[in-house]
Design an enzyme around this catalytic site. Structure first.
Site, PDB file in Angstrom:
ATOM      1  N   LYS A  47     -34.245  21.297 -18.548  1.00 15.62           N
ATOM      2  CA  LYS A  47     -34.657  20.894 -19.912  1.00 15.62           C
ATOM      3  C   LYS A  47     -35.925  20.072 -19.868  1.00 15.62           C
ATOM      4  O   LYS A  47     -36.868  20.308 -20.628  1.00 15.62           O
ATOM      5  CB  LYS A  47     -33.535  20.074 -20.575  1.00 15.62           C
ATOM      6  CG  LYS A  47     -33.983  19.332 -21.826  1.00 15.62           C
ATOM      7  CD  LYS A  47     -32.884  18.483 -22.433  1.00 15.62           C
ATOM      8  CE  LYS A  47     -32.726  17.086 -21.925  1.00 15.62           C
ATOM      9  NZ  LYS A  47     -33.692  16.076 -22.375  1.00 15.62           N
ATOM     10  N   ASP A 142     -34.300   4.685 -29.298  1.00 19.46           N
ATOM     11  CA  ASP A 142     -33.237   5.679 -29.265  1.00 19.46           C
ATOM     12  C   ASP A 142     -31.974   5.078 -28.712  1.00 19.46           C
ATOM     13  O   ASP A 142     -31.806   3.867 -28.700  1.00 19.46           O
ATOM     14  CB  ASP A 142     -33.672   6.931 -28.517  1.00 19.46           C
ATOM     15  CG  ASP A 142     -33.592   6.764 -27.027  1.00 19.46           C
ATOM     16  OD1 ASP A 142     -33.385   5.626 -26.578  1.00 19.46           O
ATOM     17  OD2 ASP A 142     -33.727   7.758 -26.321  1.00 19.46           O
TER      18      ASP A 142
HETATM   19  N1  EPU Z   1     -41.770   3.032 -20.606  1.00 16.05           N
HETATM   20  C1  EPU Z   1     -42.560   2.055 -21.170  1.00 16.05           C
HETATM   21  N2  EPU Z   1     -43.747   2.435 -21.756  1.00 16.05           N
HETATM   22  C2  EPU Z   1     -44.158   3.727 -21.784  1.00 16.05           C
HETATM   23  C3  EPU Z   1     -43.357   4.723 -21.185  1.00 16.05           C
HETATM   24  C4  EPU Z   1     -42.157   4.350 -20.602  1.00 16.05           C
HETATM   25  O1  EPU Z   1     -42.222   0.882 -21.160  1.00 16.05           O
HETATM   26  O2  EPU Z   1     -45.252   4.002 -22.319  1.00 16.05           O
HETATM   27  C5  EPU Z   1     -40.505   2.635 -19.959  1.00 16.05           C
HETATM   28  C6  EPU Z   1     -39.290   3.239 -20.657  1.00 16.05           C
HETATM   29  O3  EPU Z   1     -38.890   2.474 -21.784  1.00 16.05           O
HETATM   30  C7  EPU Z   1     -38.264   3.253 -19.558  1.00 16.05           C
HETATM   31  C8  EPU Z   1     -39.113   3.553 -18.320  1.00 16.05           C
HETATM   32  O4  EPU Z   1     -40.453   3.192 -18.661  1.00 16.05           O
HETATM   33  O5  EPU Z   1     -37.682   1.991 -19.440  1.00 16.05           O
HETATM   34  C9  EPU Z   1     -39.082   4.983 -17.864  1.00 16.05           C
HETATM   35  O6  EPU Z   1     -39.462   5.855 -18.925  1.00 16.05           O
HETATM   36  P1  EPU Z   1     -40.130   7.264 -18.671  1.00 16.05           P
HETATM   37  O7  EPU Z   1     -41.392   7.325 -19.441  1.00 16.05           O
HETATM   38  O8  EPU Z   1     -40.166   7.557 -17.224  1.00 16.05           O
HETATM   39  O9  EPU Z   1     -39.059   8.245 -19.334  1.00 16.05           O
HETATM   40  P2  EPU Z   1     -39.307   9.374 -20.404  1.00 16.05           P
HETATM   41  O10 EPU Z   1     -40.465  10.207 -20.045  1.00 16.05           O
HETATM   42  O11 EPU Z   1     -39.239   8.797 -21.774  1.00 16.05           O
HETATM   43  C10 EPU Z   1     -37.874  11.141 -19.110  1.00 16.05           C
HETATM   44  C11 EPU Z   1     -36.705  12.016 -19.391  1.00 16.05           C
HETATM   45  C12 EPU Z   1     -35.440  11.183 -19.485  1.00 16.05           C
HETATM   46  C13 EPU Z   1     -35.261  10.462 -18.163  1.00 16.05           C
HETATM   47  C14 EPU Z   1     -36.506   9.606 -17.864  1.00 16.05           C
HETATM   48  C15 EPU Z   1     -36.453   8.915 -16.537  1.00 16.05           C
HETATM   49  C16 EPU Z   1     -37.614  13.805 -20.685  1.00 16.05           C
HETATM   50  C17 EPU Z   1     -37.673  14.504 -21.973  1.00 16.05           C
HETATM   51  N3  EPU Z   1     -36.894  12.714 -20.647  1.00 16.05           N
HETATM   52  O12 EPU Z   1     -37.972  10.246 -20.210  1.00 16.05           O
HETATM   53  O13 EPU Z   1     -34.370  12.104 -19.654  1.00 16.05           O
HETATM   54  O14 EPU Z   1     -34.123   9.648 -18.239  1.00 16.05           O
HETATM   55  O15 EPU Z   1     -37.680  10.451 -17.878  1.00 16.05           O
HETATM   56  O16 EPU Z   1     -36.355   9.829 -15.521  1.00 16.05           O
HETATM   57  O17 EPU Z   1     -38.198  14.247 -19.709  1.00 16.05           O
HETATM   58  C18 EPU Z   1     -32.486  13.015 -20.729  1.00 16.05           C
HETATM   59  O18 EPU Z   1     -32.831  14.121 -20.305  1.00 16.05           O
HETATM   60  O19 EPU Z   1     -31.361  12.842 -21.287  1.00 16.05           O
HETATM   61  C19 EPU Z   1     -33.392  11.889 -20.590  1.00 16.05           C
HETATM   62  C20 EPU Z   1     -33.247  10.778 -21.269  1.00 16.05           C
END
Ligand code: EPU
Length: 444
Positions: A47, A142
């Site tokens: 996904k 979220d």
């Molecule tokens: N964060 C920040 N600022 C930002 C971006 C992220 O503070 O600009 C923080 C987030 O709040 C979090 C951490 O950094 O505490 C990690 O966030 P990240 O950006 O890595 O996660 P994401 O891209 O929002 C994706 C997956 C998540 C998965 C995370 C970590 C997708 C669509 N989602 O989220 O998957 O948990 O990486 O691996 O790729 C899921 O599939 O159910 C899901 C939540």
């Protein structure tokens, strides 16, 4: 795919997919104690890769084909989002998605769609690269925290993008995009992906330092490279993008879903038995398999997948979630469910999301002995849980509650299954094919 034709499977819009009629969207999942599980299931495309690959198709005009696309509602949301830009999408087979990207796109991602799925923010980079502007609703918080996008926006600004946040939208505009060095304070998956995509259109070289290393990042890089981009080093902490070249449409098969794989590993861990996960990529699950080994679950790489067997009761262990290659935060609810039934006391530290233990209250309703203190959960394993009505609080917690139900006396009814359908293709059908006592029932 096995189970794909299951008549009780709630799924996406049948008129688009040609699938059998979907079950009522508000169904609950009923689980009874089950096991041992036996058989094999097919693992679908990831996904968290496919959503970004779909966003990346907007980078070039033409006809794209994506294979191994799971029928889950987050993919449906991304399809709607691309359609709102002017793209045309249709399924050409059970798991093959065709995308026609026009010459002109409308670079506006509405709040209605972005609020349904945070991953929609992945369109920001490609829309900017293609159109020079984008208006994307701010995703907001979220189910497990505030989840800011400050790193995405700061990186885009470095590449020459003007950003204005007003009325709940990111208004982004760039007359020229220029390659730059971007150092991330945390290896954010989403920020790394947005930067990679926008940098394909930037003049010169962009270097992302402390980039995320997840397999889905390497998959996106492979996709972009096949389109004609030059993305080097994906999978390592430093990614270099030499931007500015022309891009073309492609045909691509994504990596397999390591989180879906983990769901079935957790299921066999709790219910016992022996299963084969066809299409799983064990190389992406090394740390998890090591941890599961400590917990008494045996896994082995086989040709075309992964074999797993749970001969004994699970044993407690200590788990720390980390960015890849560490144990992913997405496995955490599954691991807590397993520890709830393991011998001994487990300790789980969540390092990625501040508030990812919200579902624990539901496991406690099932008799689990869990104490959460800040980012840690102390889990005292029980011989058996006790079936109860519970609510899925997010995609992965929902799957964990279903799996916990396999090891609970009596009936577990999981409500709010829309969360489960967002990310897990045919969970009920696949578990049933392994011998689990599970079915969809009308919503209570
Ligand atoms: N964060 C920040 N600022 C930002 C971006 C992220 O503070 O600009 C923080 C987030 O709040 C979090 C951490 O950094 O505490 C990690 O966030 P990240 O950006 O890595 O996660 P994401 O891209 O929002 C994706 C997956 C998540 C998965 C995370 C970590 C997708 C669509 N989602 O989220 O998957 O948990 O990486 O691996 O790729 C899921 O599939 O159910 C899901 C939540």
């Amino acid at each position: 795919m096995p189970g794909a034709g299951s008549p009780e499977r709630p799924g996406p819009d049948a008129s688009r997919s040609g699938s059998p009629p979907a079950a009522p969207p508000r169904s609950d999942i009923l689980v009874r104690p089950s096991g041992p599980l036996r058989g094999e299931v097919e693992i679908g495309g990831a996904k968290n890769s496919i959503l970004k690959l779909l966003a990346a198709t907007t980078l070039a005009e033409g006809h794209f084909t994506l294979r191994r696309v799971p029928r889950i509602s987050d993919v449906d949301t991304m399809i709607e989002l691309l359609e709102s830009f002017g793209c045309r999408l249709r399924y050409g087979g059970d798991d093959v998605l065709h995308i026609d990207v026009p010459q002109q796109l409308s670079p506006h991602a509405s709040y209605d769609l972005v609020s349904r799925m945070r991953a929609s923010i992945a369109v920001l980079g490609p829309l900017l690269a293609r159109c020079g502007e984008a208006m994307v609703a701010l995703p907001g918080g979220d189910d497990f925290g505030s989840r800011p996008i400050d790193m995405h926006l700061a990186a885009l600004e470095r590449l020459g993008v003007d950003i204005d946040l007003s009325h709940g939208y990111v208004h982004a505009r760039a007359s020229t995009l220029k390659g730059e060095e971007v150092s991330l304070a945390w290896p954010s998956v989403g920020a790394t992906e947005n930067i990679m995509m926008v940098a394909t259109a930037a003049e010169g070289r962009t270097v992302i330092d402390n980039a995320a290393r997840e397999p889905e990042i390497a998959d996106l890089a492979a996709f972009l490279n096949r389109m004609g981009a030059e993305v080097l080093g994906a999978g390592s902490p430093t990614i270099t993008i030499n931007g500015g070249g022309p891009l073309r449409s492609v045909d691509h098969t994504p990596v397999s879903d390591r989180i879906e794989t983990a769901v079935y590993l957790a299921a066999v861990g709790i219910a016992g038995g022996e299963i084969t996960l066809r299409g799983a990529q064990p190389g992406h699950l090394r740390m998890l398999c090591d941890k599961l080994g400590e917990m008494n679950l045996r896994t082995s790489t086989i040709r075309g997948g992964l074999w797993a067997m749970s001969p004994h009761r699970l044993r407690a262990t200590e788990i720390v979630t980390l960015p890849y290659p560490g144990v992913a935060t997405d496995y955490q609810p599954l691991l807590v469910a397993m520890l709830s039934l393991a011998d001994g006391v487990g300790l789980v530290t969540e390092n990625v999301f501040a508030n990812r233990f919200r579902y624990v209250g539901e496991l406690i309703r099932m008799g689990a002995d869990i104490r959460v203190e800040g980012r840690c959960a102390i889990v005292r394993g029980k011989e058996r849980l006790s079936g109860a009505p519970v609510r899925a609080t997010d995609i992965r917690a929902g799957a964990a509650l279903v799996i916990a139900g396999l090891g609970a006396e009596g009936e577990t009814v999981v409500r709010d299954t829309r969360h489960i359908r967002r990310g897990h293709e045919d969970l009920v059908g696949k578990l049933r094919s392994l011998g689990a006592d599970i079915s969809w029932v009308p919503a209570g």
